[in-house]
Design a protein around this motif. Sequence first.
Motif, PDB file in Angstrom:
ATOM      1  N   ILE A   2       8.970  -3.457   1.232  1.00  0.00           N
ATOM      2  CA  ILE A   2       7.985  -3.955   1.369  1.00  0.00           C
ATOM      3  C   ILE A   2       7.811  -4.993   0.388  1.00  0.00           C
ATOM      4  N   LYS A   3       7.702  -6.322   0.252  1.00  0.00           N
ATOM      5  CA  LYS A   3       7.525  -7.170  -0.831  1.00  0.00           C
ATOM      6  C   LYS A   3       6.120  -7.763  -1.016  1.00  0.00           C
ATOM      7  N   GLU A   4       5.851  -8.092  -2.206  1.00  0.00           N
ATOM      8  CA  GLU A   4       4.419  -8.630  -2.486  1.00  0.00           C
ATOM      9  C   GLU A   4       4.764  -9.652  -3.544  1.00  0.00           C
ATOM     10  N   ALA A   6       3.174 -11.497  -7.028  1.00  0.00           N
ATOM     11  CA  ALA A   6       2.246 -11.139  -8.002  1.00  0.00           C
ATOM     12  C   ALA A   6       2.435 -12.120  -9.135  1.00  0.00           C
ATOM     13  N   SER A  20      -2.195  -9.566  -8.093  1.00  0.00           N
ATOM     14  CA  SER A  20      -1.976 -10.013  -6.551  1.00  0.00           C
ATOM     15  C   SER A  20      -3.067 -10.167  -5.650  1.00  0.00           C
ATOM     16  N   ILE A  22      -5.195  -9.771  -2.351  1.00  0.00           N
ATOM     17  CA  ILE A  22      -5.195  -8.810  -1.423  1.00  0.00           C
ATOM     18  C   ILE A  22      -5.642  -9.555  -0.027  1.00  0.00           C
ATOM     19  N   LYS A  23      -4.669  -9.383   0.657  1.00  0.00           N
ATOM     20  CA  LYS A  23      -4.662 -10.082   2.060  1.00  0.00           C
ATOM     21  C   LYS A  23      -5.400  -9.457   3.252  1.00  0.00           C
ATOM     22  N   VAL A  71       8.180 -10.941  -7.863  1.00  0.00           N
ATOM     23  CA  VAL A  71       8.241 -10.322  -6.479  1.00  0.00           C
ATOM     24  C   VAL A  71       8.138  -8.763  -6.963  1.00  0.00           C
TER      25      VAL A  71
END
Length: 159
Positions: A2-4, A6, A20, A22-23, A71
């Motif tokens: 799982i990637k995000e 920031a 990051s 929050i979506k 990432v």
Amino acid sequence: MIKELANVVAIEAGQVTVTSQIKSTCSGCAQVDTCGSGQIAKALPQAKLTLTLPYDISVTGVPLKEGDCVVLALPEKHILSSAGQVYLLPLLGLITFSALGQWLLKQQILPHELFALGLGLIGGYLGYRFAKFQQKQGKQSENLQPKIIEVLPSPNIVK
């Protein structure tokens, strides 16, 4: 994985602080205008999540500076394992202790059904405490720590 994405906001000795956005998943649904959750998601401002992570230049190979985009990644199997423990251990404790309470009630060891009910609740609480203990263990906690896997080039702003 799982990637995000920031953004780096601060760098200290051996640590980096990233934020990051929050979506909410409510923005992409076709029913967003008629759904109560969608209306709430529209009304509330998007929050930011701030994390302070250990940083070692040998992992990324690129020195970080404030404003860089990175990432973050978490292995999916660790998240699923953690979620399984958090949800299933209290449920297992509740069911097991409730069954024990019913058996004790049937054997006429417990005088009333409320004692059997209380025993089930105690089992659920013990399952919760055991799950919480498992999550705080060194290896499990370490596995759920996001890691910087890539540094994206920051865009050059021309004035």
